[in-house]
Write an enzyme that holds these catalytic residues in place. Structure first.
Site, PDB file in Angstrom:
ATOM      1  N   LYS A   1     -16.297  29.758 -28.563  1.00  0.00           N
ATOM      2  CA  LYS A   1     -16.734  29.170 -27.302  1.00  0.00           C
ATOM      3  C   LYS A   1     -15.950  29.658 -26.080  1.00  0.00           C
ATOM      4  O   LYS A   1     -14.747  29.860 -26.128  1.00  0.00           O
ATOM      5  CB  LYS A   1     -16.621  27.639 -27.358  1.00  0.00           C
ATOM      6  CG  LYS A   1     -17.619  26.953 -28.257  1.00  0.00           C
ATOM      7  CD  LYS A   1     -19.074  27.232 -27.885  1.00  0.00           C
ATOM      8  CE  LYS A   1     -19.488  26.625 -26.577  1.00  0.00           C
ATOM      9  NZ  LYS A   1     -19.635  25.164 -26.652  1.00  0.00           N
TER      10      LYS A   1
ATOM     11  N   ASN B   1      -1.616  -2.214  13.793  1.00  0.00           N
ATOM     12  CA  ASN B   1      -3.062  -1.988  13.837  1.00  0.00           C
ATOM     13  C   ASN B   1      -3.429  -0.708  14.591  1.00  0.00           C
ATOM     14  O   ASN B   1      -4.265   0.073  14.129  1.00  0.00           O
ATOM     15  CB  ASN B   1      -3.769  -3.201  14.447  1.00  0.00           C
ATOM     16  CG  ASN B   1      -3.539  -4.456  13.622  1.00  0.00           C
ATOM     17  OD1 ASN B   1      -3.015  -4.377  12.503  1.00  0.00           O
ATOM     18  ND2 ASN B   1      -3.894  -5.601  14.154  1.00  0.00           N
TER      19      ASN B   1
ATOM     20  N   ASN C   1     -16.209  28.138 -22.302  1.00  0.00           N
ATOM     21  CA  ASN C   1     -16.934  27.096 -21.571  1.00  0.00           C
ATOM     22  C   ASN C   1     -16.652  27.123 -20.065  1.00  0.00           C
ATOM     23  O   ASN C   1     -15.521  27.371 -19.649  1.00  0.00           O
ATOM     24  CB  ASN C   1     -16.557  25.722 -22.121  1.00  0.00           C
ATOM     25  CG  ASN C   1     -16.989  25.561 -23.568  1.00  0.00           C
ATOM     26  OD1 ASN C   1     -18.016  26.088 -23.975  1.00  0.00           O
ATOM     27  ND2 ASN C   1     -16.183  24.851 -24.343  1.00  0.00           N
TER      28      ASN C   1
ATOM     29  N   GLU D   1     -18.173  22.680 -14.408  1.00  0.00           N
ATOM     30  CA  GLU D   1     -18.609  21.342 -14.830  1.00  0.00           C
ATOM     31  C   GLU D   1     -17.819  20.252 -14.122  1.00  0.00           C
ATOM     32  O   GLU D   1     -18.369  19.222 -13.734  1.00  0.00           O
ATOM     33  CB  GLU D   1     -18.455  21.201 -16.351  1.00  0.00           C
ATOM     34  CG  GLU D   1     -19.430  22.075 -17.131  1.00  0.00           C
ATOM     35  CD  GLU D   1     -19.105  22.092 -18.610  1.00  0.00           C
ATOM     36  OE1 GLU D   1     -19.844  21.444 -19.365  1.00  0.00           O
ATOM     37  OE2 GLU D   1     -18.120  22.734 -19.008  1.00  0.00           O
TER      38      GLU D   1
ATOM     39  N   SER E   1     -12.850  26.088 -27.042  1.00  0.00           N
ATOM     40  CA  SER E   1     -13.095  24.882 -27.820  1.00  0.00           C
ATOM     41  C   SER E   1     -12.009  24.740 -28.874  1.00  0.00           C
ATOM     42  O   SER E   1     -11.539  25.734 -29.415  1.00  0.00           O
ATOM     43  CB  SER E   1     -14.465  24.971 -28.490  1.00  0.00           C
ATOM     44  OG  SER E   1     -14.511  24.130 -29.631  1.00  0.00           O
TER      45      SER E   1
ATOM     46  N   SER F   1       0.824  -1.219   0.000  1.00  0.00           N
ATOM     47  CA  SER F   1       0.000   0.000   0.000  1.00  0.00           C
ATOM     48  C   SER F   1       0.853   1.261   0.000  1.00  0.00           C
ATOM     49  O   SER F   1       0.328   2.365   0.044  1.00  0.00           O
ATOM     50  CB  SER F   1      -0.916   0.004   1.229  1.00  0.00           C
ATOM     51  OG  SER F   1      -0.142  -0.125   2.404  1.00  0.00           O
TER      52      SER F   1
ATOM     53  N   HIS G   1     -38.936  25.172  -9.075  1.00  0.00           N
ATOM     54  CA  HIS G   1     -39.108  24.328 -10.270  1.00  0.00           C
ATOM     55  C   HIS G   1     -38.422  24.945 -11.496  1.00  0.00           C
ATOM     56  O   HIS G   1     -38.838  24.707 -12.622  1.00  0.00           O
ATOM     57  CB  HIS G   1     -40.585  24.101 -10.596  1.00  0.00           C
ATOM     58  CG  HIS G   1     -41.426  23.755  -9.413  1.00  0.00           C
ATOM     59  ND1 HIS G   1     -41.675  22.464  -9.019  1.00  0.00           N
ATOM     60  CD2 HIS G   1     -42.052  24.557  -8.501  1.00  0.00           C
ATOM     61  CE1 HIS G   1     -42.435  22.474  -7.936  1.00  0.00           C
ATOM     62  NE2 HIS G   1     -42.671  23.724  -7.588  1.00  0.00           N
TER      63      HIS G   1
ATOM     64  N   GLN H   1      -7.232  -1.643   4.969  1.00  0.00           N
ATOM     65  CA  GLN H   1      -6.224  -0.898   4.207  1.00  0.00           C
ATOM     66  C   GLN H   1      -6.859  -0.123   3.053  1.00  0.00           C
ATOM     67  O   GLN H   1      -6.309   0.871   2.588  1.00  0.00           O
ATOM     68  CB  GLN H   1      -5.183  -1.886   3.680  1.00  0.00           C
ATOM     69  CG  GLN H   1      -4.064  -1.275   2.910  1.00  0.00           C
ATOM     70  CD  GLN H   1      -2.940  -2.274   2.686  1.00  0.00           C
ATOM     71  OE1 GLN H   1      -2.269  -2.683   3.632  1.00  0.00           O
ATOM     72  NE2 GLN H   1      -2.742  -2.688   1.454  1.00  0.00           N
TER      73      GLN H   1
HETATM   74  N1  ARG Z   1      -1.158  -1.092   5.802  1.00  0.00           N
HETATM   75  C1  ARG Z   1      -2.046  -1.592   6.802  1.00  0.00           C
HETATM   76  C2  ARG Z   1      -3.366  -0.807   6.759  1.00  0.00           C
HETATM   77  O1  ARG Z   1      -3.404   0.196   6.148  1.00  0.00           O
HETATM   78  C3  ARG Z   1      -1.407  -1.430   8.138  1.00  0.00           C
HETATM   79  C4  ARG Z   1      -1.870  -2.412   9.158  1.00  0.00           C
HETATM   80  C5  ARG Z   1      -1.462  -3.774   8.788  1.00  0.00           C
HETATM   81  N2  ARG Z   1      -1.629  -4.658   9.876  1.00  0.00           N
HETATM   82  C6  ARG Z   1      -1.458  -5.962   9.710  1.00  0.00           C
HETATM   83  N3  ARG Z   1      -1.567  -6.682  10.766  1.00  0.00           N
HETATM   84  N4  ARG Z   1      -1.162  -6.484   8.561  1.00  0.00           N
HETATM   85  O2  ARG Z   1      -4.369  -1.201   7.329  1.00  0.00           O
END
Ligand code: ARG
Length: 467
Positions: free
Chosen positions: A284, A111, A286, A291, A278, A24, A157, A323
Protein backbone atom coordinates in the site's frame (compact mmCIF):
# COMPACT_ATOMS: atom_id res chain seq x y z
CA UNK A 1 -7.48 37.93 51.08
CA UNK A 2 -7.53 37.49 47.34
CA UNK A 3 -4.68 38.57 45.10
CA UNK A 4 -6.97 39.02 42.11
CA UNK A 5 -7.00 42.21 40.08
CA UNK A 6 -10.70 42.49 40.81
CA UNK A 7 -10.53 41.09 44.36
CA UNK A 8 -11.52 44.33 46.16
CA UNK A 9 -15.24 43.84 45.83
CA UNK A 10 -15.21 40.24 47.03
CA UNK A 11 -15.35 38.92 50.56
CA UNK A 12 -14.67 35.29 49.69
CA UNK A 13 -11.99 33.67 47.56
CA UNK A 14 -13.03 32.23 44.22
CA UNK A 15 -13.98 28.57 44.28
CA UNK A 16 -11.21 26.50 42.71
CA UNK A 17 -13.72 24.82 40.43
CA UNK A 18 -14.74 28.24 39.13
CA UNK A 19 -11.13 29.19 38.52
CA UNK A 20 -10.55 26.06 36.51
CA UNK A 21 -13.79 26.49 34.62
CA UNK A 22 -13.28 30.15 33.71
CA UNK A 23 -9.54 30.14 33.02
CA UNK A 24 -8.55 30.64 29.40
CA UNK A 25 -4.78 30.94 29.72
CA UNK A 26 -4.23 27.45 28.27
CA UNK A 27 -5.68 28.80 25.02
CA UNK A 28 -5.29 32.58 24.96
CA UNK A 29 -1.60 32.58 25.93
CA UNK A 30 -1.15 32.62 22.15
CA UNK A 31 -2.17 36.28 22.20
CA UNK A 32 0.84 37.32 24.30
CA UNK A 33 2.80 38.98 21.52
CA UNK A 34 -0.12 41.07 20.37
CA UNK A 35 -1.32 41.85 23.87
CA UNK A 36 2.10 43.14 24.86
CA UNK A 37 2.41 45.16 21.68
CA UNK A 38 -0.97 46.80 22.37
CA UNK A 39 -0.04 47.43 26.00
CA UNK A 40 3.17 49.16 25.00
CA UNK A 41 1.22 51.38 22.59
CA UNK A 42 -1.33 52.07 25.34
CA UNK A 43 1.41 53.02 27.81
CA UNK A 44 3.02 55.37 25.27
CA UNK A 45 -0.31 57.06 24.77
CA UNK A 46 -0.91 57.35 28.55
CA UNK A 47 2.49 59.04 28.75
CA UNK A 48 1.68 61.46 25.91
CA UNK A 49 -1.54 62.59 27.56
CA UNK A 50 0.08 62.87 30.99
CA UNK A 51 -1.64 59.95 32.72
CA UNK A 52 1.81 58.39 33.15
CA UNK A 53 5.09 60.22 33.70
CA UNK A 54 7.87 59.72 31.17
CA UNK A 55 9.80 57.47 33.52
CA UNK A 56 6.71 55.44 34.43
CA UNK A 57 6.00 54.97 30.73
CA UNK A 58 9.55 53.84 30.10
CA UNK A 59 9.57 51.40 33.03
CA UNK A 60 6.33 49.87 31.81
CA UNK A 61 7.63 49.47 28.26
CA UNK A 62 10.85 47.87 29.49
CA UNK A 63 8.94 45.66 31.91
CA UNK A 64 6.61 44.50 29.14
CA UNK A 65 9.51 43.73 26.86
CA UNK A 66 11.05 41.57 29.57
CA UNK A 67 7.76 39.73 29.98
CA UNK A 68 7.68 39.17 26.22
CA UNK A 69 11.12 37.63 26.52
CA UNK A 70 9.83 35.27 29.22
CA UNK A 71 6.96 34.19 26.99
CA UNK A 72 9.28 33.75 24.01
CA UNK A 73 11.55 31.50 26.05
CA UNK A 74 8.62 29.52 27.45
CA UNK A 75 9.47 30.64 30.97
CA UNK A 76 6.07 32.04 31.85
CA UNK A 77 4.17 29.89 34.34
CA UNK A 78 0.45 29.70 33.82
CA UNK A 79 -1.95 29.87 36.75
CA UNK A 80 -5.67 29.33 36.53
CA UNK A 81 -6.26 31.89 39.28
CA UNK A 82 -4.88 34.53 36.89
CA UNK A 83 -7.55 33.59 34.34
CA UNK A 84 -6.19 34.81 31.04
CA UNK A 85 -3.15 36.11 29.19
CA UNK A 86 -4.01 39.72 30.00
CA UNK A 87 -3.99 39.07 33.76
CA UNK A 88 -0.79 37.05 33.55
CA UNK A 89 0.99 39.90 31.84
CA UNK A 90 -0.36 42.53 34.21
CA UNK A 91 0.46 40.43 37.29
CA UNK A 92 4.01 39.89 36.04
CA UNK A 93 4.36 43.62 35.43
CA UNK A 94 3.12 44.47 38.92
CA UNK A 95 5.47 41.91 40.40
CA UNK A 96 8.36 43.56 38.57
CA UNK A 97 7.41 47.23 39.01
CA UNK A 98 5.05 47.46 41.99
CA UNK A 99 2.80 50.55 41.91
CA UNK A 100 3.97 51.67 38.47
CA UNK A 101 2.76 48.36 37.07
CA UNK A 102 -0.61 49.05 38.70
CA UNK A 103 -1.05 52.04 36.37
CA UNK A 104 -0.94 50.23 33.02
CA UNK A 105 -4.61 49.33 33.05
CA UNK A 106 -5.60 53.03 33.31
CA UNK A 107 -8.40 53.93 30.86
CA UNK A 108 -8.63 50.34 29.69
CA UNK A 109 -10.73 47.28 30.38
CA UNK A 110 -10.00 43.71 29.47
CA UNK A 111 -13.00 44.06 27.20
CA UNK A 112 -11.37 46.51 24.81
CA UNK A 113 -7.98 44.93 25.51
CA UNK A 114 -8.98 41.45 24.37
CA UNK A 115 -10.78 42.88 21.34
CA UNK A 116 -7.61 44.75 20.39
CA UNK A 117 -5.27 41.81 20.89
CA UNK A 118 -7.56 39.49 19.00
CA UNK A 119 -7.82 41.91 16.07
CA UNK A 120 -4.03 42.23 15.92
CA UNK A 121 -3.68 38.45 16.08
CA UNK A 122 -6.30 37.90 13.38
CA UNK A 123 -4.68 40.48 11.12
CA UNK A 124 -1.37 38.62 11.31
CA UNK A 125 -3.10 35.28 10.83
CA UNK A 126 -4.80 36.56 7.68
CA UNK A 127 -1.48 37.85 6.33
CA UNK A 128 0.12 34.46 6.96
CA UNK A 129 -2.66 32.68 5.14
CA UNK A 130 -2.54 35.09 2.21
CA UNK A 131 1.13 34.26 1.83
CA UNK A 132 0.41 30.54 1.95
CA UNK A 133 -2.33 30.89 -0.64
CA UNK A 134 0.12 32.58 -2.98
CA UNK A 135 2.62 29.77 -2.42
CA UNK A 136 -0.02 27.19 -3.32
CA UNK A 137 -1.08 29.16 -6.40
CA UNK A 138 2.55 29.34 -7.40
CA UNK A 139 2.84 25.53 -7.14
CA UNK A 140 -0.20 25.08 -9.38
CA UNK A 141 1.24 27.62 -11.81
CA UNK A 142 4.47 25.61 -12.10
CA UNK A 143 2.39 22.54 -12.91
CA UNK A 144 0.42 24.53 -15.50
CA UNK A 145 3.65 25.69 -17.12
CA UNK A 146 5.25 22.28 -17.22
CA UNK A 147 2.07 20.58 -18.45
CA UNK A 148 2.75 21.84 -21.99
CA UNK A 149 0.13 20.50 -24.37
CA UNK A 150 -0.92 17.59 -22.13
CA UNK A 151 -4.63 16.95 -22.51
CA UNK A 152 -6.88 15.68 -19.72
CA UNK A 153 -10.38 14.34 -19.96
CA UNK A 154 -12.64 17.00 -18.44
CA UNK A 155 -15.53 15.68 -16.36
CA UNK A 156 -19.06 16.60 -15.47
CA UNK A 157 -20.94 14.29 -13.10
CA UNK A 158 -17.58 12.46 -12.94
CA UNK A 159 -18.33 11.22 -16.47
CA UNK A 160 -15.98 12.00 -19.34
CA UNK A 161 -17.17 15.20 -21.00
CA UNK A 162 -14.75 17.25 -23.12
CA UNK A 163 -10.98 17.48 -23.46
CA UNK A 164 -9.15 20.20 -21.53
CA UNK A 165 -5.53 21.21 -21.37
CA UNK A 166 -3.92 20.07 -18.12
CA UNK A 167 -2.74 23.68 -17.79
CA UNK A 168 -6.35 24.86 -17.93
CA UNK A 169 -7.16 22.43 -15.12
CA UNK A 170 -4.35 23.73 -12.89
CA UNK A 171 -5.34 27.33 -13.57
CA UNK A 172 -8.89 26.52 -12.42
CA UNK A 173 -7.56 25.80 -8.94
CA UNK A 174 -5.56 29.04 -9.00
CA UNK A 175 -8.77 30.96 -9.73
CA UNK A 176 -10.55 29.41 -6.76
CA UNK A 177 -7.75 30.28 -4.38
CA UNK A 178 -7.62 33.79 -5.81
CA UNK A 179 -11.20 34.41 -4.75
CA UNK A 180 -10.28 33.06 -1.33
CA UNK A 181 -7.51 35.64 -1.18
CA UNK A 182 -9.92 38.40 -2.13
CA UNK A 183 -12.38 37.34 0.54
CA UNK A 184 -9.67 37.33 3.18
CA UNK A 185 -8.39 40.73 2.11
CA UNK A 186 -11.91 42.07 2.30
CA UNK A 187 -12.47 40.60 5.77
CA UNK A 188 -9.14 42.10 6.79
CA UNK A 189 -10.55 45.60 6.24
CA UNK A 190 -13.07 45.01 9.00
CA UNK A 191 -10.50 43.33 11.24
CA UNK A 192 -8.12 46.24 10.94
CA UNK A 193 -9.98 48.64 13.24
CA UNK A 194 -8.86 49.80 16.67
CA UNK A 195 -11.32 49.25 19.53
CA UNK A 196 -8.83 50.33 22.20
CA UNK A 197 -10.19 53.17 24.31
CA UNK A 198 -13.71 51.75 24.35
CA UNK A 199 -12.83 50.56 27.86
CA UNK A 200 -15.45 48.33 29.48
CA UNK A 201 -18.40 49.38 27.33
CA UNK A 202 -18.96 53.13 27.48
CA UNK A 203 -15.55 54.65 26.90
CA UNK A 204 -13.73 56.59 29.59
CA UNK A 205 -13.79 59.98 31.33
CA UNK A 206 -9.98 60.06 31.17
CA UNK A 207 -8.36 62.22 28.46
CA UNK A 208 -7.02 59.47 26.20
CA UNK A 209 -5.80 59.79 22.61
CA UNK A 210 -7.23 56.86 20.67
CA UNK A 211 -5.80 58.13 17.41
CA UNK A 212 -2.25 57.84 18.69
CA UNK A 213 -2.80 54.20 19.64
CA UNK A 214 -4.44 53.50 16.30
CA UNK A 215 -1.40 54.80 14.44
CA UNK A 216 1.01 53.03 16.73
CA UNK A 217 -0.68 49.67 16.11
CA UNK A 218 -1.11 50.25 12.39
CA UNK A 219 -4.90 50.02 12.46
CA UNK A 220 -6.66 51.68 9.51
CA UNK A 221 -9.49 53.24 11.51
CA UNK A 222 -11.04 53.72 14.93
CA UNK A 223 -14.21 51.97 16.05
CA UNK A 224 -17.02 54.51 16.37
CA UNK A 225 -19.16 53.03 19.13
CA UNK A 226 -17.79 51.64 22.36
CA UNK A 227 -20.71 49.25 22.99
CA UNK A 228 -20.27 47.74 19.57
CA UNK A 229 -16.48 47.72 19.72
CA UNK A 230 -16.20 45.54 22.83
CA UNK A 231 -18.85 43.07 21.73
CA UNK A 232 -18.25 42.78 17.99
CA UNK A 233 -16.86 39.46 16.85
CA UNK A 234 -18.21 39.71 13.29
CA UNK A 235 -14.61 39.99 12.24
CA UNK A 236 -13.93 36.54 13.66
CA UNK A 237 -16.97 35.07 11.92
CA UNK A 238 -16.01 36.62 8.59
CA UNK A 239 -12.44 35.42 8.86
CA UNK A 240 -13.54 31.89 9.70
CA UNK A 241 -16.06 32.00 6.86
CA UNK A 242 -13.31 32.94 4.41
CA UNK A 243 -11.23 30.09 5.85
CA UNK A 244 -14.15 27.75 5.25
CA UNK A 245 -14.15 28.41 1.54
CA UNK A 246 -10.43 27.71 1.48
CA UNK A 247 -11.23 24.47 3.32
CA UNK A 248 -13.89 23.57 0.78
CA UNK A 249 -11.57 24.31 -2.13
CA UNK A 250 -8.77 22.31 -0.56
CA UNK A 251 -11.09 19.46 0.26
CA UNK A 252 -12.62 19.10 -3.18
CA UNK A 253 -9.17 19.27 -4.74
CA UNK A 254 -7.90 16.64 -2.28
CA UNK A 255 -10.83 14.38 -3.10
CA UNK A 256 -10.06 14.76 -6.81
CA UNK A 257 -6.42 13.81 -6.38
CA UNK A 258 -7.28 10.92 -4.07
CA UNK A 259 -9.36 9.57 -6.94
CA UNK A 260 -6.67 10.41 -9.47
CA UNK A 261 -4.03 8.54 -7.49
CA UNK A 262 -6.16 5.37 -7.40
CA UNK A 263 -5.50 2.44 -9.72
CA UNK A 264 -8.89 3.11 -11.26
CA UNK A 265 -7.95 6.59 -12.51
CA UNK A 266 -4.18 6.23 -12.51
CA UNK A 267 -3.74 9.89 -13.47
CA UNK A 268 -1.27 11.04 -10.88
CA UNK A 269 1.77 9.85 -8.99
CA UNK A 270 2.20 11.23 -5.48
CA UNK A 271 5.76 11.40 -4.15
CA UNK A 272 6.65 8.64 -1.66
CA UNK A 273 7.73 11.25 0.86
CA UNK A 274 4.18 12.55 1.03
CA UNK A 275 2.40 9.21 1.32
CA UNK A 276 2.14 6.59 4.03
CA UNK A 277 2.03 2.82 4.05
CA UNK A 278 -0.10 0.16 5.64
CA UNK A 279 0.87 -1.76 8.78
CA UNK A 280 -0.48 -4.98 7.30
CA UNK A 281 -0.61 -4.67 3.49
CA UNK A 282 2.94 -4.46 2.18
CA UNK A 283 2.00 -3.01 -1.21
CA UNK A 284 0.00 0.00 0.00
CA UNK A 285 0.89 3.62 -0.71
CA UNK A 286 -1.88 5.76 0.72
CA UNK A 287 -2.70 9.43 0.10
CA UNK A 288 -3.18 10.17 3.81
CA UNK A 289 -2.13 13.81 3.52
CA UNK A 290 -4.88 14.49 1.01
CA UNK A 291 -7.36 12.51 3.10
CA UNK A 292 -6.53 14.54 6.19
CA UNK A 293 -6.86 17.77 4.24
CA UNK A 294 -10.31 16.58 3.21
CA UNK A 295 -11.07 15.46 6.76
CA UNK A 296 -10.08 18.68 8.50
CA UNK A 297 -12.58 20.67 6.50
CA UNK A 298 -15.19 19.51 8.96
CA UNK A 299 -13.37 21.07 11.88
CA UNK A 300 -13.15 24.45 10.18
CA UNK A 301 -16.85 24.30 9.49
CA UNK A 302 -17.37 23.42 13.16
CA UNK A 303 -15.57 26.63 14.11
CA UNK A 304 -17.94 28.66 11.96
CA UNK A 305 -20.98 27.06 13.59
CA UNK A 306 -19.46 27.64 17.03
CA UNK A 307 -19.02 31.34 16.34
CA UNK A 308 -22.49 31.85 14.91
CA UNK A 309 -24.13 30.03 17.84
CA UNK A 310 -21.94 31.91 20.27
CA UNK A 311 -23.11 35.32 19.09
CA UNK A 312 -26.78 34.76 18.46
CA UNK A 313 -27.95 35.04 22.05
CA UNK A 314 -25.77 37.87 23.30
CA UNK A 315 -27.21 41.18 24.48
CA UNK A 316 -24.89 44.20 24.28
CA UNK A 317 -22.18 44.65 25.27
CA UNK A 318 -19.38 42.31 26.45
CA UNK A 319 -20.41 38.86 27.74
CA UNK A 320 -18.02 36.23 28.97
CA UNK A 321 -19.32 33.83 26.33
CA UNK A 322 -17.08 35.75 23.95
CA UNK A 323 -14.05 34.07 25.49
CA UNK A 324 -15.10 30.99 23.49
CA UNK A 325 -14.21 32.79 20.26
CA UNK A 326 -10.54 31.93 20.57
CA UNK A 327 -10.59 28.12 20.41
CA UNK A 328 -12.76 28.38 17.31
CA UNK A 329 -10.58 30.97 15.59
CA UNK A 330 -7.23 29.47 16.55
CA UNK A 331 -8.24 26.00 15.43
CA UNK A 332 -9.58 27.23 12.09
CA UNK A 333 -6.40 29.21 11.42
CA UNK A 334 -4.17 26.30 12.48
CA UNK A 335 -6.08 23.82 10.34
CA UNK A 336 -5.98 25.96 7.23
CA UNK A 337 -2.35 27.02 7.68
CA UNK A 338 -1.27 23.40 8.04
CA UNK A 339 -3.43 22.20 5.16
CA UNK A 340 -2.14 24.95 2.85
CA UNK A 341 1.49 24.14 3.65
CA UNK A 342 0.99 20.46 2.92
CA UNK A 343 -1.17 21.15 -0.13
CA UNK A 344 1.68 23.17 -1.64
CA UNK A 345 4.07 20.25 -1.08
CA UNK A 346 1.67 17.80 -2.70
CA UNK A 347 0.93 20.15 -5.60
CA UNK A 348 4.66 20.63 -6.21
CA UNK A 349 5.55 16.97 -5.89
CA UNK A 350 2.76 15.23 -7.79
CA UNK A 351 3.40 14.10 -11.36
CA UNK A 352 0.74 13.58 -14.00
CA UNK A 353 0.97 10.11 -15.55
CA UNK A 354 0.84 11.60 -19.01
CA UNK A 355 1.38 8.48 -21.09
CA UNK A 356 -1.37 6.54 -19.31
CA UNK A 357 -3.73 9.52 -19.53
CA UNK A 358 -2.97 9.88 -23.23
CA UNK A 359 -3.56 6.20 -23.91
CA UNK A 360 -7.11 6.52 -22.56
CA UNK A 361 -8.11 9.80 -24.22
CA UNK A 362 -9.88 8.19 -27.17
CA UNK A 363 -12.41 6.62 -24.81
CA UNK A 364 -15.52 8.43 -23.66
CA UNK A 365 -16.41 10.47 -26.78
CA UNK A 366 -14.63 13.59 -25.56
CA UNK A 367 -14.87 14.98 -29.12
CA UNK A 368 -18.65 14.53 -29.55
CA UNK A 369 -19.63 18.07 -28.53
CA UNK A 370 -17.03 19.63 -30.83
CA UNK A 371 -18.38 17.54 -33.69
CA UNK A 372 -21.88 18.81 -32.91
CA UNK A 373 -20.59 22.40 -32.94
CA UNK A 374 -19.16 21.73 -36.40
CA UNK A 375 -22.66 20.87 -37.61
CA UNK A 376 -23.99 24.06 -36.02
CA UNK A 377 -21.42 26.04 -38.03
CA UNK A 378 -22.80 24.26 -41.12
CA UNK A 379 -26.16 25.79 -40.16
CA UNK A 380 -27.78 22.70 -38.72
CA UNK A 381 -30.06 23.77 -35.82
CA UNK A 382 -28.43 22.96 -32.48
CA UNK A 383 -31.06 20.47 -31.31
CA UNK A 384 -30.94 18.65 -34.67
CA UNK A 385 -27.15 18.53 -34.56
CA UNK A 386 -27.32 17.20 -30.98
CA UNK A 387 -29.66 14.43 -32.16
CA UNK A 388 -27.45 13.51 -35.14
CA UNK A 389 -24.29 13.21 -33.06
CA UNK A 390 -26.18 11.35 -30.33
CA UNK A 391 -27.22 8.74 -32.90
CA UNK A 392 -23.61 8.43 -34.10
CA UNK A 393 -22.39 7.97 -30.52
CA UNK A 394 -24.93 5.20 -30.06
CA UNK A 395 -23.74 3.53 -33.25
CA UNK A 396 -20.07 3.81 -32.32
CA UNK A 397 -20.74 2.56 -28.82
CA UNK A 398 -22.51 -0.54 -30.05
CA UNK A 399 -19.59 -1.26 -32.38
CA UNK A 400 -17.05 -0.61 -29.65
CA UNK A 401 -15.26 2.07 -31.71
CA UNK A 402 -14.58 5.82 -31.50
CA UNK A 403 -16.42 8.46 -33.52
CA UNK A 404 -13.40 8.90 -35.78
CA UNK A 405 -13.44 5.18 -36.54
CA UNK A 406 -16.99 5.29 -37.91
CA UNK A 407 -17.20 4.53 -41.65
CA UNK A 408 -17.39 7.68 -43.81
CA UNK A 409 -20.61 6.32 -45.33
CA UNK A 410 -22.26 6.26 -41.88
CA UNK A 411 -21.24 9.88 -41.34
CA UNK A 412 -22.44 10.99 -44.78
CA UNK A 413 -25.72 9.24 -44.22
CA UNK A 414 -26.25 11.11 -40.95
CA UNK A 415 -25.55 14.46 -42.65
CA UNK A 416 -23.82 15.21 -45.99
CA UNK A 417 -21.48 17.80 -44.40
CA UNK A 418 -20.32 15.41 -41.66
CA UNK A 419 -17.37 13.64 -43.34
CA UNK A 420 -15.62 16.96 -43.86
CA UNK A 421 -16.49 18.29 -40.41
CA UNK A 422 -15.37 15.04 -38.80
CA UNK A 423 -12.04 15.19 -40.61
CA UNK A 424 -11.17 18.52 -39.01
CA UNK A 425 -12.80 18.09 -35.59
CA UNK A 426 -12.65 14.50 -34.41
CA UNK A 427 -9.97 13.13 -32.14
CA UNK A 428 -9.12 14.88 -28.86
CA UNK A 429 -6.27 16.88 -30.37
CA UNK A 430 -8.43 18.42 -33.05
CA UNK A 431 -11.34 18.83 -30.69
CA UNK A 432 -9.14 20.69 -28.26
CA UNK A 433 -7.66 22.90 -30.97
CA UNK A 434 -11.18 23.94 -32.02
CA UNK A 435 -12.00 25.80 -28.81
CA UNK A 436 -11.88 29.57 -28.99
CA UNK A 437 -14.11 31.35 -26.46
CA UNK A 438 -12.65 33.58 -23.79
CA UNK A 439 -12.06 31.59 -20.62
CA UNK A 440 -12.07 28.32 -22.58
CA UNK A 441 -9.37 25.69 -22.82
CA UNK A 442 -8.29 27.05 -26.24
CA UNK A 443 -4.47 26.73 -26.27
CA UNK A 444 -3.87 30.41 -27.06
CA UNK A 445 -6.24 31.51 -24.28
CA UNK A 446 -4.58 29.19 -21.78
CA UNK A 447 -1.12 30.40 -22.79
CA UNK A 448 -2.23 34.00 -22.21
CA UNK A 449 -3.68 33.07 -18.81
CA UNK A 450 -0.44 31.43 -17.77
CA UNK A 451 1.41 34.65 -18.57
CA UNK A 452 -1.15 36.74 -16.73
CA UNK A 453 -0.86 34.61 -13.59
CA UNK A 454 2.90 34.46 -13.81
CA UNK A 455 3.00 38.24 -13.83
CA UNK A 456 0.56 38.60 -10.98
CA UNK A 457 2.17 36.04 -8.73
CA UNK A 458 5.68 37.32 -9.41
CA UNK A 459 4.70 40.88 -8.58
CA UNK A 460 2.92 39.72 -5.45
CA UNK A 461 5.87 37.70 -4.23
CA UNK A 462 8.27 40.58 -4.97
CA UNK A 463 6.29 42.86 -2.69
CA UNK A 464 6.99 42.52 1.00
CA UNK A 465 3.48 43.78 1.47
CA UNK A 466 1.12 40.83 0.90
CA UNK A 467 -1.45 42.89 -1.00
N1 ARG B 1 -10.50 36.29 28.75
C1 ARG B 1 -11.55 37.20 28.42
C2 ARG B 1 -12.01 36.95 26.98
O1 ARG B 1 -11.34 36.29 26.28
C3 ARG B 1 -11.05 38.59 28.56
C4 ARG B 1 -12.11 39.60 28.87
C5 ARG B 1 -12.68 39.35 30.19
N2 ARG B 1 -13.46 40.45 30.61
C6 ARG B 1 -14.19 40.38 31.72
N3 ARG B 1 -14.81 41.44 32.06
N4 ARG B 1 -14.25 39.30 32.44
O2 ARG B 1 -13.05 37.41 26.55
Amino acid sequence: MDSKAWGGRFSAATDRAVETFTASIAIDHRLWRHDIRASIAHARMLTSVGLLSESEGESIATGLEQIAEQFAQGKMTFRDDLEDVHMHIEAALIEALGDVGRKLHTARSRNDQVATSLRLWTRDAIDGILERLTALQSAFLSSAKSAGDTILPGYTHLQRAQPVLAAHYFLAHIERFERDRERLMDARKRVNISPLGSAALAGTSLPIDREQVRQDLGFAALSRNSLDAVSDRDFVVETIFALNLIAIHLSSWAEEWILWSSQEFNFIDLPDALCTGSSIMPHKKNPDVLELIRGRTGRVNGSLQTMLMLLKGLPLAYNRDLQEDKPALFDAVDCISGCLDLAALVAEGAKLKTSHIKSQLSYGFLDATTLMEGLILAEVPMRTAHGIVGTLVRAAESLGITLSELPVATLAEAHPALPEIAASRLGVDQALASFQSLGSTAPSRVAAEILRWQDMIQQRQARTNFK
